[in-house]
Design a protein around this motif. Sequence first.
Motif, mmCIF file in Angstrom:
data_model
loop_
_atom_site.group_PDB
_atom_site.id
_atom_site.type_symbol
_atom_site.label_atom_id
_atom_site.label_comp_id
_atom_site.label_asym_id
_atom_site.label_seq_id
_atom_site.Cartn_x
_atom_site.Cartn_y
_atom_site.Cartn_z
ATOM 1 N N GLY A 1 0.823 -1.194 0.000
ATOM 2 C CA GLY A 1 0.000 0.000 0.000
ATOM 3 C C GLY A 1 0.857 1.242 0.000
ATOM 4 O O GLY A 1 2.089 1.165 0.125
ATOM 5 N N HIS B 1 -3.240 -5.932 -2.627
ATOM 6 C CA HIS B 1 -2.810 -4.537 -2.583
ATOM 7 C C HIS B 1 -4.007 -3.650 -2.289
ATOM 8 O O HIS B 1 -5.156 -4.008 -2.564
ATOM 9 C CB HIS B 1 -2.177 -4.123 -3.912
ATOM 10 C CG HIS B 1 -3.176 -3.863 -4.995
ATOM 11 N ND1 HIS B 1 -3.810 -4.877 -5.709
ATOM 12 C CD2 HIS B 1 -3.689 -2.698 -5.505
ATOM 13 C CE1 HIS B 1 -4.630 -4.352 -6.589
ATOM 14 N NE2 HIS B 1 -4.582 -3.030 -6.501
ATOM 15 N N LEU C 1 -2.446 0.811 5.203
ATOM 16 C CA LEU C 1 -3.102 0.124 4.089
ATOM 17 C C LEU C 1 -2.363 -1.162 3.721
ATOM 18 O O LEU C 1 -2.986 -2.164 3.358
ATOM 19 C CB LEU C 1 -3.207 1.048 2.882
ATOM 20 C CG LEU C 1 -4.194 2.214 3.028
ATOM 21 C CD1 LEU C 1 -4.246 3.033 1.743
ATOM 22 C CD2 LEU C 1 -5.591 1.722 3.386
#
Length: 400
Positions: free
Chosen positions: A147, A167, A152
Amino acid sequence: MGPFRTLYIDMNSFFASVEQQLDPAIRGRPVAITAMENEKGCCVAASYEAKAYGVRTGTSVPEARRLCPEITFRASRHRVYVRHNLRVAAILDRYAELERIRSVDEFQIALSGDVTDLDGARALVTEMKHAVATEVGECLRFSAGIGPNHLLAKIAGKLEKPNGFQHLGPDNMPDRIAHLALDDLPGISRAMAGRLHAAGIRDILSLCRLDPRHARVIWRSVEGERFVRSLQGEPIPLVTTQRGGFGNSKVLAPQYRAPAEAYLVSRWLIEKAASRLRRDGRVAASFNLHLSPYGRKTWARAIRCAPTQDTLEFMRMNRALWRQAWPYIRGRHLAAIGVHLGNVDMLEARTGDLLMPIGPGEQTAGERASAAADFINQRFGQGTIRFGVNQPHPGFFERG
């Protein structure tokens, strides 16, 4: 340069996988790792074969045996797992910049150059998986996420298990995680989810679209703003936290629950905490003791003191607090105990004392003796020198 800056690696069922790697007889079979070597404990980890039967972290040993009669139990050996962690870390660091070892089974890696796009990152992860399987063991697998920031990447790493790769970025956020509950996200507890619900934020999409300034108000901290900005894809770095203290706590095994035995365990906990305090070059200006007797509320008291790193000083404070606690705990067994060295500062920042006498940042005679004991214990083994009588109570983090 592509949009991805962080690779997050999450080892799959790491403790159980290490045990399966070391013992081929249990490979492909349900395995659970226990904190205690008896039927009264619970599972602290489980292999994917055991998870298929419903065995999870926290499942009691009798319940795990009922769910999966063929399960194999192994007592935890944390030092063995740490050694495997370091072997994996060394391999990962050969391929990219290992920024942080986040825990015994999680790693954070910085991406740059050709591996910041999806194809490059996927090729990098494939190489890493092959290297770990070849050099550490075929049972050691991991899920990976990438990320634009650590949050993330970590969420992406949890999306496909085991042995997955996902991802999160501008092309699939926030829809890719819209199915998650708020408290599925790392850093959002049930209490925080309750605050978000009270503010009208009831799903991931609403959270991702939240004004970061409003998040600061909901969290009552700048961390809320940082969290939402990270969800929105901004390159928010991790903040190094300032250490608030050094402590150890212990859920007591049955043979150590009588107050006399628990007191000796508390002395052992102090030795461990004070040694870590000195290793970090710090002093503490408070000592806290908490005792949890069966059938009564936890008893907790603290003593303030001049900043020190002298183990015997903390032992004296511990003894004084046990005396205060005696009327409350007399005749009762203790479920858990804990000690905490608080109000910490660096030794080098401590002012001198003309009456002792010591100069600024200098150690007292007692602190020098404690440091000498640390050196001997490190060289010849923990417990070579003890500060009087104590009762070691090794558990999950001391075995191996």
